[in-house]
Design a protein around this motif. Structure first.
Motif, PDB file in Angstrom:
ATOM      1  N   VAL A  14       0.941  -1.214  -0.008  1.00 45.78           N
ATOM      2  CA  VAL A  14      -0.131  -0.061  -0.065  1.00 45.78           C
ATOM      3  C   VAL A  14       0.978   1.255   0.070  1.00 45.78           C
ATOM      4  N   SER A  15       0.541   2.317  -0.828  1.00 50.63           N
ATOM      5  CA  SER A  15       1.439   3.350  -0.958  1.00 50.63           C
ATOM      6  C   SER A  15       0.567   4.650  -1.336  1.00 50.63           C
ATOM      7  N   THR A  16       1.185   5.893  -1.017  1.00 48.07           N
ATOM      8  CA  THR A  16       0.796   7.071  -1.308  1.00 48.07           C
ATOM      9  C   THR A  16       1.060   7.227  -2.737  1.00 48.07           C
ATOM     10  N   ALA A  17       0.183   7.990  -3.280  1.00 44.27           N
ATOM     11  CA  ALA A  17       0.213   8.323  -4.901  1.00 44.27           C
ATOM     12  C   ALA A  17       1.203   9.404  -5.003  1.00 44.27           C
ATOM     13  N   ASN A  27      -3.272   0.898  -9.362  1.00 45.24           N
ATOM     14  CA  ASN A  27      -4.350   0.389  -8.753  1.00 45.24           C
ATOM     15  C   ASN A  27      -4.767   1.346  -7.363  1.00 45.24           C
ATOM     16  N   ASP A  28      -5.853   2.113  -7.679  1.00 46.29           N
ATOM     17  CA  ASP A  28      -6.422   2.803  -6.677  1.00 46.29           C
ATOM     18  C   ASP A  28      -6.704   2.460  -5.478  1.00 46.29           C
ATOM     19  N   ASP A  29      -6.900   1.173  -5.376  1.00 48.27           N
ATOM     20  CA  ASP A  29      -7.354   0.517  -3.887  1.00 48.27           C
ATOM     21  C   ASP A  29      -5.869   0.831  -3.053  1.00 48.27           C
ATOM     22  N   ILE A  30      -4.897   0.655  -3.637  1.00 49.40           N
ATOM     23  CA  ILE A  30      -3.659   0.126  -2.874  1.00 49.40           C
ATOM     24  C   ILE A  30      -2.880   1.359  -3.140  1.00 49.40           C
ATOM     25  N   CYS A  31      -3.170   2.286  -3.814  1.00 49.16           N
ATOM     26  CA  CYS A  31      -2.034   3.582  -4.184  1.00 49.16           C
ATOM     27  C   CYS A  31      -3.314   5.040  -4.386  1.00 49.16           C
ATOM     28  N   SER A  32      -3.139   5.646  -3.054  1.00 45.83           N
ATOM     29  CA  SER A  32      -3.928   6.773  -3.051  1.00 45.83           C
ATOM     30  C   SER A  32      -3.191   7.657  -2.185  1.00 45.83           C
ATOM     31  N   ASN A  33      -3.746   9.217  -2.282  1.00 47.06           N
ATOM     32  CA  ASN A  33      -3.448  10.134  -1.315  1.00 47.06           C
ATOM     33  C   ASN A  33      -4.327  10.341  -0.344  1.00 47.06           C
ATOM     34  N   ASN A  34      -5.570   9.399  -0.211  1.00 46.61           N
ATOM     35  CA  ASN A  34      -6.650   9.405   0.646  1.00 46.61           C
ATOM     36  C   ASN A  34      -6.121   8.821   1.783  1.00 46.61           C
ATOM     37  N   LEU A  35      -5.386   9.391   2.916  1.00 48.53           N
ATOM     38  CA  LEU A  35      -4.947   8.736   4.079  1.00 48.53           C
ATOM     39  C   LEU A  35      -6.030   7.809   4.685  1.00 48.53           C
ATOM     40  N   GLU A  36      -7.078   8.149   4.943  1.00 46.42           N
ATOM     41  CA  GLU A  36      -8.101   7.415   5.542  1.00 46.42           C
ATOM     42  C   GLU A  36      -8.470   5.890   4.807  1.00 46.42           C
ATOM     43  N   HIS A  37      -8.499   6.062   3.248  1.00 47.46           N
ATOM     44  CA  HIS A  37      -8.580   4.968   2.494  1.00 47.46           C
ATOM     45  C   HIS A  37      -7.390   4.111   2.710  1.00 47.46           C
ATOM     46  N   LEU A  38      -6.359   4.490   2.553  1.00 46.40           N
ATOM     47  CA  LEU A  38      -5.107   3.735   2.760  1.00 46.40           C
ATOM     48  C   LEU A  38      -5.055   3.056   4.143  1.00 46.40           C
TER      49      LEU A  38
END
Length: 92
Positions: A14-17, A27-38
């Motif tokens: 899992v990583s920030t984008a 993959n937006d499920d595991i790569c995002s800038n939404n910290l709550e989602h991550l």
């Protein structure tokens, strides 16, 4: 680089984008800038073994498909061959 190494081992990552990570993970499920989602994804990976295995499998396949060592080696060999031929021709 360490992200790619972990992915190649099949670790559920899992990583920030940031920077090049989105192109590596794609993959937006595991790569995002939404910290709550991550954070939710990390909890899901920790709590659901099957989901963790699926994410790990996705990560490994992504590296195998897009970062093949043979392609990497062939590209570098072509660069060195070109540089060598330019040196022989007196260009370098």
């Amino acid at each position: 680089m360490s992200l790619m190494e972990a992915m190649s081992c099949g670790a559920p990552c899992v990583s920030t984008a940031n920077q090049e990570v989105p192109s590596i993970m794609s993959n937006d499920d595991i790569c995002s800038n939404n910290l709550e989602h991550l954070a939710n994804q990390i909890v899901k990976i920790c709590n659901e073994k099957e989901y963790a295995a699926d994410v790990g499998k996705y990560c490994r396949q992504r590296i195998i498909k897009n970062y093949n060592i043979s392609d990497f080696k062939n590209s570098w060999n072509a660069i060195f061959d070109l540089a060598y031929s330019k040196r022989i021709e007196g260009i370098l």
